[in-house]
Design an enzyme around this catalytic site. Structure first.
Site, mmCIF file in Angstrom:
data_model
loop_
_atom_site.group_PDB
_atom_site.id
_atom_site.type_symbol
_atom_site.label_atom_id
_atom_site.label_comp_id
_atom_site.label_asym_id
_atom_site.label_seq_id
_atom_site.Cartn_x
_atom_site.Cartn_y
_atom_site.Cartn_z
ATOM 1 N N GLN A 1 0.836 -1.200 0.000
ATOM 2 C CA GLN A 1 0.000 0.000 0.000
ATOM 3 C C GLN A 1 0.879 1.262 0.000
ATOM 4 O O GLN A 1 0.913 2.041 0.941
ATOM 5 C CB GLN A 1 -0.958 -0.034 1.210
ATOM 6 C CG GLN A 1 -1.955 1.115 1.311
ATOM 7 C CD GLN A 1 -3.016 1.116 0.223
ATOM 8 O OE1 GLN A 1 -2.873 0.456 -0.816
ATOM 9 N NE2 GLN A 1 -4.087 1.846 0.440
ATOM 10 N N HIS B 1 -2.046 -4.031 0.357
ATOM 11 C CA HIS B 1 -2.001 -4.330 -1.082
ATOM 12 C C HIS B 1 -2.575 -3.087 -1.752
ATOM 13 O O HIS B 1 -3.693 -2.680 -1.450
ATOM 14 C CB HIS B 1 -2.841 -5.577 -1.406
ATOM 15 C CG HIS B 1 -2.671 -6.069 -2.803
ATOM 16 N ND1 HIS B 1 -3.331 -7.200 -3.275
ATOM 17 C CD2 HIS B 1 -1.927 -5.622 -3.849
ATOM 18 C CE1 HIS B 1 -2.994 -7.409 -4.538
ATOM 19 N NE2 HIS B 1 -2.152 -6.460 -4.904
ATOM 20 N N GLN B 2 -1.824 -2.468 -2.657
ATOM 21 C CA GLN B 2 -2.171 -1.153 -3.200
ATOM 22 C C GLN B 2 -3.624 -1.093 -3.681
ATOM 23 O O GLN B 2 -4.055 -1.866 -4.532
ATOM 24 C CB GLN B 2 -1.232 -0.801 -4.356
ATOM 25 C CG GLN B 2 -1.446 0.600 -4.889
ATOM 26 C CD GLN B 2 -0.431 0.964 -5.962
ATOM 27 O OE1 GLN B 2 0.382 1.856 -5.773
ATOM 28 N NE2 GLN B 2 -0.463 0.283 -7.076
ATOM 29 N N HIS B 3 -4.382 -0.134 -3.110
ATOM 30 C CA HIS B 3 -5.784 -0.003 -3.471
ATOM 31 C C HIS B 3 -6.319 1.359 -3.060
ATOM 32 O O HIS B 3 -5.760 2.046 -2.214
ATOM 33 C CB HIS B 3 -6.635 -1.096 -2.804
ATOM 34 C CG HIS B 3 -6.720 -0.961 -1.313
ATOM 35 N ND1 HIS B 3 -5.675 -1.300 -0.473
ATOM 36 C CD2 HIS B 3 -7.709 -0.510 -0.498
ATOM 37 C CE1 HIS B 3 -6.020 -1.078 0.791
ATOM 38 N NE2 HIS B 3 -7.249 -0.581 0.807
ATOM 39 N N PHE B 4 -7.425 1.737 -3.669
ATOM 40 C CA PHE B 4 -8.194 2.933 -3.324
ATOM 41 C C PHE B 4 -9.621 2.512 -2.989
ATOM 42 O O PHE B 4 -10.138 1.529 -3.538
ATOM 43 C CB PHE B 4 -8.287 3.910 -4.505
ATOM 44 C CG PHE B 4 -6.976 4.479 -4.973
ATOM 45 C CD1 PHE B 4 -6.593 5.762 -4.628
ATOM 46 C CD2 PHE B 4 -6.131 3.742 -5.800
ATOM 47 C CE1 PHE B 4 -5.398 6.301 -5.081
ATOM 48 C CE2 PHE B 4 -4.932 4.267 -6.262
ATOM 49 C CZ PHE B 4 -4.563 5.559 -5.897
#
Length: 365
Positions: free
Chosen positions: A159, A196-199
């Site tokens: 993230q 974990h990379q997210h928006f």
């Protein structure tokens, strides 16, 4: 079955109506997202329906939007234990490669990028590789249409914002014809629950103070907003390209990462800076808040100050707090995320230098 949306810059919607007129027009992006979300709700993909949600506007100049959502506290995945802004991705813990297929609504793909990257790879004798940009349901939704935008899901990135992720996020907002579509990011130690990379993205059919609040110019594309109890930096798409904004904001968030400065980023429609709130001159505003760090696993019942709260939307998880919440109390809660003034001023000085040097580099090139 999930859908695929190929798009280009020709599909971007630069302006949406203000809140003084009725508007419910959808773009193709909105239709795919909303229809897919509705179908997922009908098929029982979510942990609960939205019939229990209550909404009220708090009295006061900021007009905070408070919502009671008890099930968000009781029926959601346990947040992960976060100890550092630079915590590595752990494939053994929950991440978005482990979701069920029926939770995927959309794969989005910028064909302008695809043509550019494919031609470079072919020129270098490489086989073009696709990394999916997913829009998936949040199975414990805050509001209607609550989804997660997961750029480059197969790269299994932590993230930490990449420039590509910022591009996908900004383009998603530009693809929506709805003024109510918001998109937000919390870094690790800023109440991100999954590394974990997210928006987060969702539709909220109420105007927020950050859409029209006054801002002060600092340098170049950089402005400061003091409309919320936590000061932050803000940018707009008006007269600025996606490429310029993602480059500059990424440099700032890289600086935050390197210095372990927790941060939240909000993308929302709004009026062009310092115009009246009912102006027809509309833009996309991108807020970047450096803020206090939080370590550990967040509680499921407290009101946490994350990106949504910093934007003036208050999801409250217990009935008593919802009934008694006032703007003054909300301000005091949000203010707990505020950095000491001396620390913020140091960050402001460094960020100003980053933006100034970026503009100088651009002029020299």
């Amino acid at each position: 079955m999930s859908q695929k949306l190929d798009y280009s810059s020709a599909d971007f919607i630069e302006s949406t109506p203000n809140w003084f007129v009725k508007a419910n027009k959808n773009s193709k992006f909105d239709d795919l997202l909303r229809n897919g979300w509705d179908k997922a709700m009908e098929e029982g993909v979510f942990r609960y329906t939205m019939g229990h949600l209550e909404t009220k506007i708090l009295d006061g100049p900021k007009q905070y939007v408070a919502q009671l959502n008890v099930k968000r506290a009781t029926d959601r995945r346990q947040p992960q234990n976060i100890t550092s802004l630079n915590q590595p991705f752990n494939p053994d813990t929950f991440n978005f490669t482990k979701i069920k297929e029926r939770e995927i609504l959309l794969t989005i793909n910028n064909t302008d990028d695809e043509k550019s990257s494919n031609s470079k790879e072919i020129k270098n004798g490489l086989t073009p590789v696709q990394d999916r940009n997913l829009i998936i349901v949040n199975i414990s939704p805050l509001e209607y249409g609550h989804v997660l935008v997961v750029p480059q899901v197969d790269s299994c990135l932590p993230q930490i914002l990449t420039r590509k992720a910022l591009q996908i996020a900004l383009e998603a907002v530009l693809l929506s014809a709805r003024r109510s579509f918001r998109l937000g990011f919390n870094s690790l130690c800023a109440y991100a629950s999954v590394n974990h990379q997210h928006f987060h993205a969702y539709y909220l059919e109420h105007e927020l103070v950050v859409e029209y609040g006054a801002v002060k110019h600092i340098t170049g594309v950089l402005y400061q907003s003091d409309v919320m109890p936590v000061p932050g930096f803000v940018f707009q798409t008006h007269e600025n390209s996606v490429s310029t904004l993602t480059r500059v904001i990424h440099k700032i968030t890289q600086y935050f990462q390197q210095n372990e400065i927790a941060h939240s980023v909000l993308l929302t429609r709004g009026v062009v800076f310092n115009e009246d709130k009912n102006s027809d001159n509309r833009t996309v505003r991108i807020y970047v808040w450096p803020r206090q760090k939080f370590k550990g696993s967040k509680s499921l019942v407290e009101l946490h100050v994350a990106v949504i709260e910093l934007g003036g939307h208050l999801p409250i998880k217990d009935e008593n707090s919802y009934k008694n919440m006032t703007e003054k109390e909300a301000d005091s809660i949000i203010e707990t995320a505020k950095l000491p003034e001396e620390e913020f001023q140091k960050i402001k000085s460094d960020v100003t230098k980053i933006v100034f040097e970026d503009s100088e580099d651009k002029n020299d090139s």
